[in-house]
Every structure is written in C-alpha cells, then in structure tokens.
Design a protein around this motif. Structure first.
Motif, PDB file in Angstrom:
ATOM      1  N   SER A  70      33.137 -77.112  30.332  1.00 58.69           N
ATOM      2  CA  SER A  70      34.494 -77.323  29.818  1.00 58.69           C
ATOM      3  C   SER A  70      35.322 -78.172  30.773  1.00 58.69           C
ATOM      4  O   SER A  70      35.995 -79.126  30.352  1.00 58.69           O
ATOM      5  CB  SER A  70      35.193 -75.973  29.605  1.00 58.69           C
ATOM      6  N   VAL A  71      35.285 -77.828  32.040  1.00 59.47           N
ATOM      7  CA  VAL A  71      36.074 -78.586  33.012  1.00 59.47           C
ATOM      8  C   VAL A  71      35.529 -80.005  33.141  1.00 59.47           C
ATOM      9  O   VAL A  71      36.286 -80.964  33.291  1.00 59.47           O
ATOM     10  CB  VAL A  71      36.115 -77.847  34.372  1.00 59.47           C
ATOM     11  N   GLU A  72      34.212 -80.150  33.068  1.00 57.94           N
ATOM     12  CA  GLU A  72      33.611 -81.484  33.102  1.00 57.94           C
ATOM     13  C   GLU A  72      34.089 -82.315  31.911  1.00 57.94           C
ATOM     14  O   GLU A  72      34.381 -83.508  32.046  1.00 57.94           O
ATOM     15  CB  GLU A  72      32.087 -81.380  33.091  1.00 57.94           C
ATOM     16  N   GLY A  73      34.203 -81.697  30.745  1.00 56.01           N
ATOM     17  CA  GLY A  73      34.720 -82.397  29.569  1.00 56.01           C
ATOM     18  C   GLY A  73      36.171 -82.811  29.744  1.00 56.01           C
ATOM     19  O   GLY A  73      36.552 -83.936  29.390  1.00 56.01           O
ATOM     20  N   LEU A  74      36.983 -81.932  30.292  1.00 60.24           N
ATOM     21  CA  LEU A  74      38.378 -82.279  30.551  1.00 60.24           C
ATOM     22  C   LEU A  74      38.486 -83.393  31.589  1.00 60.24           C
ATOM     23  O   LEU A  74      39.310 -84.302  31.451  1.00 60.24           O
ATOM     24  CB  LEU A  74      39.157 -81.046  31.011  1.00 60.24           C
ATOM     25  N   ASN A  75      37.650 -83.345  32.615  1.00 63.37           N
ATOM     26  CA  ASN A  75      37.623 -84.405  33.622  1.00 63.37           C
ATOM     27  C   ASN A  75      37.270 -85.745  32.976  1.00 63.37           C
ATOM     28  O   ASN A  75      37.902 -86.766  33.267  1.00 63.37           O
ATOM     29  CB  ASN A  75      36.604 -84.068  34.715  1.00 63.37           C
ATOM     30  N   THR A  76      36.300 -85.741  32.098  1.00 64.54           N
ATOM     31  CA  THR A  76      35.908 -86.963  31.402  1.00 64.54           C
ATOM     32  C   THR A  76      37.071 -87.494  30.563  1.00 64.54           C
ATOM     33  O   THR A  76      37.337 -88.699  30.555  1.00 64.54           O
ATOM     34  CB  THR A  76      34.671 -86.707  30.517  1.00 64.54           C
ATOM     35  N   ALA A  77      37.779 -86.592  29.877  1.00 66.21           N
ATOM     36  CA  ALA A  77      38.926 -87.019  29.062  1.00 66.21           C
ATOM     37  C   ALA A  77      40.015 -87.645  29.934  1.00 66.21           C
ATOM     38  O   ALA A  77      40.574 -88.691  29.584  1.00 66.21           O
ATOM     39  CB  ALA A  77      39.479 -85.826  28.283  1.00 66.21           C
ATOM     40  N   VAL A  78      40.297 -87.035  31.078  1.00 70.45           N
ATOM     41  CA  VAL A  78      41.300 -87.588  31.996  1.00 70.45           C
ATOM     42  C   VAL A  78      40.869 -88.979  32.458  1.00 70.45           C
ATOM     43  O   VAL A  78      41.672 -89.923  32.488  1.00 70.45           O
ATOM     44  CB  VAL A  78      41.519 -86.652  33.207  1.00 70.45           C
ATOM     45  N   GLU A  79      39.602 -89.125  32.822  1.00 68.51           N
ATOM     46  CA  GLU A  79      39.104 -90.423  33.285  1.00 68.51           C
ATOM     47  C   GLU A  79      39.192 -91.479  32.181  1.00 68.51           C
ATOM     48  O   GLU A  79      39.585 -92.621  32.449  1.00 68.51           O
ATOM     49  CB  GLU A  79      37.666 -90.296  33.785  1.00 68.51           C
ATOM     50  N   ALA A 103      38.786 -80.485  40.237  1.00 65.57           N
ATOM     51  CA  ALA A 103      38.716 -79.317  39.354  1.00 65.57           C
ATOM     52  C   ALA A 103      37.272 -79.020  38.976  1.00 65.57           C
ATOM     53  O   ALA A 103      36.851 -77.854  38.939  1.00 65.57           O
ATOM     54  CB  ALA A 103      39.572 -79.548  38.105  1.00 65.57           C
ATOM     55  N   VAL A 104      36.486 -80.067  38.729  1.00 65.73           N
ATOM     56  CA  VAL A 104      35.064 -79.882  38.434  1.00 65.73           C
ATOM     57  C   VAL A 104      34.358 -79.281  39.654  1.00 65.73           C
ATOM     58  O   VAL A 104      33.519 -78.389  39.524  1.00 65.73           O
ATOM     59  CB  VAL A 104      34.384 -81.209  38.022  1.00 65.73           C
ATOM     60  N   PHE A 105      34.728 -79.755  40.839  1.00 61.98           N
ATOM     61  CA  PHE A 105      34.146 -79.225  42.070  1.00 61.98           C
ATOM     62  C   PHE A 105      34.386 -77.718  42.177  1.00 61.98           C
ATOM     63  O   PHE A 105      33.472 -76.955  42.471  1.00 61.98           O
ATOM     64  CB  PHE A 105      34.724 -79.961  43.284  1.00 61.98           C
ATOM     65  N   PHE A 106      35.628 -77.280  41.924  1.00 56.84           N
ATOM     66  CA  PHE A 106      35.929 -75.846  41.995  1.00 56.84           C
ATOM     67  C   PHE A 106      35.113 -75.050  40.978  1.00 56.84           C
ATOM     68  O   PHE A 106      34.587 -73.983  41.284  1.00 56.84           O
ATOM     69  CB  PHE A 106      37.424 -75.584  41.771  1.00 56.84           C
ATOM     70  N   ALA A 107      34.998 -75.564  39.761  1.00 58.18           N
ATOM     71  CA  ALA A 107      34.224 -74.878  38.726  1.00 58.18           C
ATOM     72  C   ALA A 107      32.751 -74.804  39.123  1.00 58.18           C
ATOM     73  O   ALA A 107      32.106 -73.763  38.976  1.00 58.18           O
ATOM     74  CB  ALA A 107      34.379 -75.590  37.383  1.00 58.18           C
TER      75      ALA A 107
END
Length: 124
Positions: A70-79, A103-107
């Motif tokens: 999920s966080v990876e998907g949000l990171n991709t959307a931000v990018e 955020a992906v790192f923390f997850a």
C-alpha cells in the motif's frame, strides 16, 4: 467525454472497485519496485506454509505485506504526480519524492521486524 459520478450506492461502489482493480493491475504490471515487493511477499508466504506459522502470525504477516504494498503504491502515485507537475529535476520535488520513499522505508523496516519476530524462532 464528461465524467459523471454514479451516486447510486451499489453501482457506485462497483465502479469504484473496478477502478481500484484496474489501478492495482497497472501498479503490479508497470512498477518494478512493486513487482519486487510482491516477489518478497510470495516468498514469505511460501515460508509461512513451510514453517506452518500460527493464525496470529499469518495475520501479522499479511498485514505487513499489505502495508508495504500500500505504501509503495502511494509512493508511486506521489512520484507520478510530481513528475507530471515538474518533469525536470527540481530540488523541492526531489525533497517530496524522498519523503514518500522514506515512508516506504519505514513500512519495509516494520515488515522486516515482523518477519524476524515470526521466523527467527522457527530457525533456532
């Protein structure tokens, strides 16, 4: 073509679900980081069956995998949004993208800790 929101409850939810599935498909088929994370998730899932982890361990493992994806998907959307707004390198855009990657790192670190808590006892 004009977009019209479907205000009806059931058909509106079905359309939302359709777009969510399409988005997940695009994410899985176009983003190498997501493909990598899914590969790790599959390996960990196989390990869960191999070591016969408990129901509670399955819950934590599933939650960790879902969290990372999920966080990876949000990171991709931000990018993607950042690249759309400002295609060339810009210091502020780079800062925003770094925060999203953090955020992906923390997850991912949380998932690694959960995996260690689950699997180290089975390996001892």
């Amino acid at each position: 073509m004009k977009f019209e929101k479907d205000e009806r409850f059931l058909s509106g939810r079905m359309k939302s679900m359709k777009y969510a599935v399409i988005g997940a498909y695009k994410l899985v088929n176009t983003e190498h980081s997501v493909i990598s994370q899914i590969s790790v998730g599959v390996i960990i899932t196989i390990a869960g069956f191999y070591f016969e982890i408990t129901k509670t361990e399955w819950l934590f493992q599933t939650l960790a995998i879902g969290l990372v994806l999920s966080v990876e998907g949000l990171n991709t959307a931000v990018e993607k949004i950042a690249d759309f707004i400002h295609p060339e390198y810009h210091e502020r855009i780079g800062f925003i993208k770094d925060i999203a990657a953090g955020a992906v790192f923390f997850a991912a670190m949380t998932a690694i800790i959960i995996a260690a808590i689950i699997y180290i006892p089975y390996l001892s």
